[in-house]
Design a protein around this motif. Structure first.
Motif, PDB file in Angstrom:
ATOM      1  N   THR A  26     -53.470 -16.663  80.327  1.00  0.00           N
ATOM      2  CA  THR A  26     -53.094 -17.093  78.978  1.00  0.00           C
ATOM      3  C   THR A  26     -54.287 -17.701  78.261  1.00  0.00           C
ATOM      4  O   THR A  26     -54.531 -17.428  77.082  1.00  0.00           O
ATOM      5  N   VAL A  29     -56.653 -14.915  77.129  1.00  0.00           N
ATOM      6  CA  VAL A  29     -56.140 -14.184  75.962  1.00  0.00           C
ATOM      7  C   VAL A  29     -56.342 -14.999  74.695  1.00  0.00           C
ATOM      8  O   VAL A  29     -56.791 -14.475  73.662  1.00  0.00           O
ATOM      9  N   LEU A  30     -56.040 -16.294  74.750  1.00  0.00           N
ATOM     10  CA  LEU A  30     -56.229 -17.144  73.569  1.00  0.00           C
ATOM     11  C   LEU A  30     -57.701 -17.252  73.180  1.00  0.00           C
ATOM     12  O   LEU A  30     -58.042 -17.213  71.992  1.00  0.00           O
ATOM     13  N   ALA A  32     -60.043 -15.004  73.731  1.00  0.00           N
ATOM     14  CA  ALA A  32     -60.436 -13.721  73.148  1.00  0.00           C
ATOM     15  C   ALA A  32     -59.914 -13.589  71.723  1.00  0.00           C
ATOM     16  O   ALA A  32     -60.617 -13.113  70.828  1.00  0.00           O
ATOM     17  N   TYR A  33     -58.683 -14.034  71.489  1.00  0.00           N
ATOM     18  CA  TYR A  33     -58.094 -13.957  70.146  1.00  0.00           C
ATOM     19  C   TYR A  33     -58.895 -14.803  69.155  1.00  0.00           C
ATOM     20  O   TYR A  33     -59.292 -14.321  68.102  1.00  0.00           O
ATOM     21  N   TRP A  34     -59.128 -16.066  69.485  1.00  0.00           N
ATOM     22  CA  TRP A  34     -59.839 -16.938  68.551  1.00  0.00           C
ATOM     23  C   TRP A  34     -61.286 -16.509  68.370  1.00  0.00           C
ATOM     24  O   TRP A  34     -61.847 -16.655  67.278  1.00  0.00           O
ATOM     25  N   THR A  36     -62.332 -13.380  68.434  1.00  0.00           N
ATOM     26  CA  THR A  36     -62.266 -12.225  67.537  1.00  0.00           C
ATOM     27  C   THR A  36     -62.019 -12.669  66.102  1.00  0.00           C
ATOM     28  O   THR A  36     -62.661 -12.180  65.166  1.00  0.00           O
ATOM     29  N   VAL A  37     -61.111 -13.601  65.917  1.00  0.00           N
ATOM     30  CA  VAL A  37     -60.812 -14.094  64.565  1.00  0.00           C
ATOM     31  C   VAL A  37     -62.044 -14.729  63.942  1.00  0.00           C
ATOM     32  O   VAL A  37     -62.352 -14.492  62.762  1.00  0.00           O
TER      33      VAL A  37
END
Length: 59
Positions: A26, A29-30, A32-34, A36-37
């Motif tokens: 988890t 994933v978080l 990688a998301y932030w 990318t953003v």
């Protein structure tokens, strides 16, 4: 020092490892998301003009 709680002893080792891997996944994933953003926010276009904002010089 106190003895370990019975609830902690009752869980098998595999269960604790699985929970640790779930938390790690988890977090990855978080992250990688932030990441990318933040990259897309920097790359995306020039300065934005707001609607209704005056661009004519005063005077």
């Amino acid at each position: 020092m106190s003895a370990p709680s019975p609830a902690r002893e009752a869980r098998p080792m595999g269960r604790r490892v699985a929970e640790g891997l779930e938390i790690l996944g988890t977090s990855a994933v978080l992250l990688a998301y932030w990441g990318t953003v933040s990259v897309l926010a920097r790359v995306g276009g020039g300065p934005r003009r707001r609607r209704g904002e005056s661009v004519r010089p005063k005077g």
